[in-house]
Design a protein around this motif. Structure first.
Motif, PDB file in Angstrom:
ATOM      1  N   GLY A 101      34.010-112.015  66.299  1.00  0.00           N
ATOM      2  CA  GLY A 101      35.331-111.463  66.050  1.00  0.00           C
ATOM      3  C   GLY A 101      35.665-111.471  64.574  1.00  0.00           C
ATOM      4  N   VAL A 102      36.918-111.147  64.280  1.00  0.00           N
ATOM      5  CA  VAL A 102      37.381-111.079  62.899  1.00  0.00           C
ATOM      6  C   VAL A 102      38.612-111.953  62.723  1.00  0.00           C
ATOM      7  CG1 VAL A 102      36.446-108.763  62.540  1.00  0.00           C
ATOM      8  CG2 VAL A 102      38.834-109.008  63.249  1.00  0.00           C
ATOM      9  N   MET A 103      38.824-112.335  61.474  1.00  0.00           N
ATOM     10  CA  MET A 103      39.979-113.142  61.109  1.00  0.00           C
ATOM     11  C   MET A 103      40.933-112.265  60.314  1.00  0.00           C
ATOM     12  SD  MET A 103      38.847-115.706  62.629  1.00  0.00           S
ATOM     13  CE  MET A 103      39.825-117.149  62.319  1.00  0.00           C
ATOM     14  N   SER A 104      42.216-112.650  60.330  1.00  0.00           N
ATOM     15  CA  SER A 104      43.220-111.837  59.656  1.00  0.00           C
ATOM     16  C   SER A 104      44.408-112.689  59.238  1.00  0.00           C
ATOM     17  CB  SER A 104      43.679-110.714  60.587  1.00  0.00           C
ATOM     18  OG  SER A 104      44.353-111.255  61.711  1.00  0.00           O
ATOM     19  N   VAL A 105      45.239-112.082  58.392  1.00  0.00           N
ATOM     20  CA  VAL A 105      46.511-112.690  58.006  1.00  0.00           C
ATOM     21  C   VAL A 105      47.631-111.753  58.458  1.00  0.00           C
ATOM     22  CG1 VAL A 105      45.581-113.998  56.063  1.00  0.00           C
ATOM     23  CG2 VAL A 105      46.434-111.679  55.682  1.00  0.00           C
ATOM     24  N   VAL A 106      48.789-112.331  58.714  1.00  0.00           N
ATOM     25  CA  VAL A 106      49.917-111.541  59.202  1.00  0.00           C
ATOM     26  C   VAL A 106      50.652-110.917  58.023  1.00  0.00           C
ATOM     27  CG1 VAL A 106      52.046-111.546  60.561  1.00  0.00           C
ATOM     28  CG2 VAL A 106      50.148-113.058  61.204  1.00  0.00           C
ATOM     29  N   VAL A 107      50.745-109.593  58.043  1.00  0.00           N
ATOM     30  CA  VAL A 107      51.469-108.832  57.023  1.00  0.00           C
ATOM     31  C   VAL A 107      52.913-108.619  57.469  1.00  0.00           C
ATOM     32  CG1 VAL A 107      51.574-106.617  55.803  1.00  0.00           C
ATOM     33  CG2 VAL A 107      49.356-107.682  56.269  1.00  0.00           C
ATOM     34  N   THR A 108      53.097-108.208  58.723  1.00  0.00           N
ATOM     35  CA  THR A 108      54.419-107.960  59.294  1.00  0.00           C
ATOM     36  C   THR A 108      54.498-108.672  60.633  1.00  0.00           C
ATOM     37  OG1 THR A 108      54.416-105.754  58.287  1.00  0.00           O
ATOM     38  CG2 THR A 108      56.067-106.170  60.002  1.00  0.00           C
ATOM     39  N   GLY A 109      55.518-109.470  60.794  1.00  0.00           N
ATOM     40  CA  GLY A 109      55.681-110.215  62.034  1.00  0.00           C
ATOM     41  C   GLY A 109      56.191-109.361  63.172  1.00  0.00           C
ATOM     42  N   GLY A 110      56.130-109.938  64.352  1.00  0.00           N
ATOM     43  CA  GLY A 110      56.635-109.274  65.545  1.00  0.00           C
ATOM     44  C   GLY A 110      55.930-109.770  66.782  1.00  0.00           C
ATOM     45  N   ALA A 111      56.421-109.334  67.917  1.00  0.00           N
ATOM     46  CA  ALA A 111      55.844-109.723  69.203  1.00  0.00           C
ATOM     47  C   ALA A 111      54.621-108.872  69.500  1.00  0.00           C
ATOM     48  CB  ALA A 111      56.876-109.550  70.310  1.00  0.00           C
ATOM     49  N   GLY A 164      48.516-105.118  76.647  1.00  0.00           N
ATOM     50  CA  GLY A 164      48.790-103.704  76.847  1.00  0.00           C
ATOM     51  C   GLY A 164      49.279-102.986  75.605  1.00  0.00           C
ATOM     52  N   ASP A 165      49.672-103.734  74.572  1.00  0.00           N
ATOM     53  CA  ASP A 165      50.136-103.089  73.346  1.00  0.00           C
ATOM     54  C   ASP A 165      49.031-102.231  72.738  1.00  0.00           C
ATOM     55  OD1 ASP A 165      52.695-104.124  73.392  1.00  0.00           O
ATOM     56  OD2 ASP A 165      52.342-105.628  71.831  1.00  0.00           O
ATOM     57  N   ARG A 166      49.434-101.127  72.167  1.00  0.00           N
ATOM     58  CA  ARG A 166      48.487-100.256  71.471  1.00  0.00           C
ATOM     59  C   ARG A 166      48.132-100.855  70.119  1.00  0.00           C
ATOM     60  NH1 ARG A 166      49.499 -94.074  72.959  1.00  0.00           N
ATOM     61  NH2 ARG A 166      49.818 -94.434  75.159  1.00  0.00           N
ATOM     62  N   GLY A 200      51.063-103.281  68.633  1.00  0.00           N
ATOM     63  CA  GLY A 200      52.339-103.022  69.278  1.00  0.00           C
ATOM     64  C   GLY A 200      53.268-102.266  68.355  1.00  0.00           C
ATOM     65  N   ASP A 201      54.572-102.476  68.559  1.00  0.00           N
ATOM     66  CA  ASP A 201      55.584-101.717  67.831  1.00  0.00           C
ATOM     67  C   ASP A 201      55.920-102.281  66.461  1.00  0.00           C
ATOM     68  OD1 ASP A 201      55.848 -99.941  69.970  1.00  0.00           O
ATOM     69  OD2 ASP A 201      57.390-101.181  70.933  1.00  0.00           O
ATOM     70  N   GLU A 202      55.656-103.569  66.229  1.00  0.00           N
ATOM     71  CA  GLU A 202      56.144-104.206  65.006  1.00  0.00           C
ATOM     72  C   GLU A 202      55.058-104.887  64.181  1.00  0.00           C
ATOM     73  OE1 GLU A 202      60.326-105.979  66.569  1.00  0.00           O
ATOM     74  OE2 GLU A 202      58.498-106.874  67.398  1.00  0.00           O
ATOM     75  N   ALA A 203      54.218-105.656  64.801  1.00  0.00           N
ATOM     76  CA  ALA A 203      53.325-106.560  64.090  1.00  0.00           C
ATOM     77  C   ALA A 203      52.172-105.837  63.399  1.00  0.00           C
ATOM     78  CB  ALA A 203      52.777-107.612  65.049  1.00  0.00           C
ATOM     79  N   CYS A 204      51.732-106.417  62.285  1.00  0.00           N
ATOM     80  CA  CYS A 204      50.597-105.873  61.543  1.00  0.00           C
ATOM     81  C   CYS A 204      49.843-107.026  60.903  1.00  0.00           C
ATOM     82  CB  CYS A 204      51.101-104.908  60.474  1.00  0.00           C
ATOM     83  SG  CYS A 204      49.795-104.207  59.444  1.00  0.00           S
ATOM     84  N   VAL A 205      48.506-107.001  61.048  1.00  0.00           N
ATOM     85  CA  VAL A 205      47.643-107.989  60.400  1.00  0.00           C
ATOM     86  C   VAL A 205      46.666-107.273  59.480  1.00  0.00           C
ATOM     87  CG1 VAL A 205      47.832-109.669  62.290  1.00  0.00           C
ATOM     88  CG2 VAL A 205      45.933-108.023  62.290  1.00  0.00           C
ATOM     89  N   ARG A 206      46.237-107.986  58.429  1.00  0.00           N
ATOM     90  CA  ARG A 206      45.218-107.476  57.512  1.00  0.00           C
ATOM     91  C   ARG A 206      43.934-108.250  57.754  1.00  0.00           C
ATOM     92  NH1 ARG A 206      44.397-109.696  52.789  1.00  0.00           N
ATOM     93  NH2 ARG A 206      46.589-110.258  52.560  1.00  0.00           N
TER      94      ARG A 206
END
Length: 186
Positions: A154-164, A168-170, A112-118
């Motif tokens: 599937g894969v596991m991840s940690v949150v780098v940047t929070g957000g909604a 439908g999010d890209r 989406g617009d804000e969130a990012c996971v590693r």
């Protein structure tokens, strides 16, 4: 026939559950919190939250804050007679259009617009999958032509940047710089 929207990597569902269950209910939106996971999800936290890992060492860092699963596996297992829908494999984010299993460790997924996971590693499919649907484990855990184990959980991840994050999010994939390491189970 597919339209251009289907070719763009997307979130097709988001799920969370505040208790430890195999499947997670699909919701309209989840909120990712940096260094924590998904707000209101039983697997969120800075240290391990998966019961089997807590039993071994509760002080381990939580490399499994957000579980992502690619819907293309749903298509594969359907050919073997299994019907699986978003959230039913315990994932938080169901994707389409991203080869999650082919990503290297450390890949950033912008949701989406804000969130990012590693991406930290592979989910190792376990016997709970057969509890959900008898025989399904053999469809998501197998061997390739070389005899190597293939994990499709599937894969596991940690949150780098929070957000909604919403249906439908890209999804934008950012590969790590330097030597790339193949995913291993975490």
């Amino acid at each position: 026939m597919t339209d251009n929207r289907d070719e763009q990597p997307r979130v097709i569902a988001v799920s969370r559950d505040d208790v430890h269950r195999f499947s997670k209910p699909v919701v309209d939106e989840v909120t990712l919190v940096a260094g924590w996971g998904i707000e209101g999800d039983a697997h969120a936290g800075t240290t391990v939250q998966h019961r089997s890992r807590v039993a071994r060492d509760p002080s381990q860092p939580n490399l499994r804050q957000v579980h992502l699963f690619h819907a293309e596996v749903f298509d594969e297992v359907a050919e073997a007679g299994f019907r699986v829908e978003p959230g039913q494999m315990g994932e938080n984010v169901t994707t389409r259009g991203v080869d999650l299993l082919g990503l290297p460790t450390g890949t950033l997924l912008h949701l989406g617009d804000e969130a990012c996971v590693r991406v930290t590693g592979l989910r190792n499919p376990c016997q709970q999958i057969n509890g959900f649907e008898p025989g399904l484990l053999r469809e998501v855990l197998g061997r390739d032509e070389d005899g190597s184990v293939v994990r499709k959980g599937g894969v596991m991840s940690v949150v780098v940047t929070g957000g909604a994050v919403r249906t439908g999010d890209r999804i934008r994939v950012e590969l790590p710089v330097g030597e790339q390491q193949a995913l291993q189970p975490v």
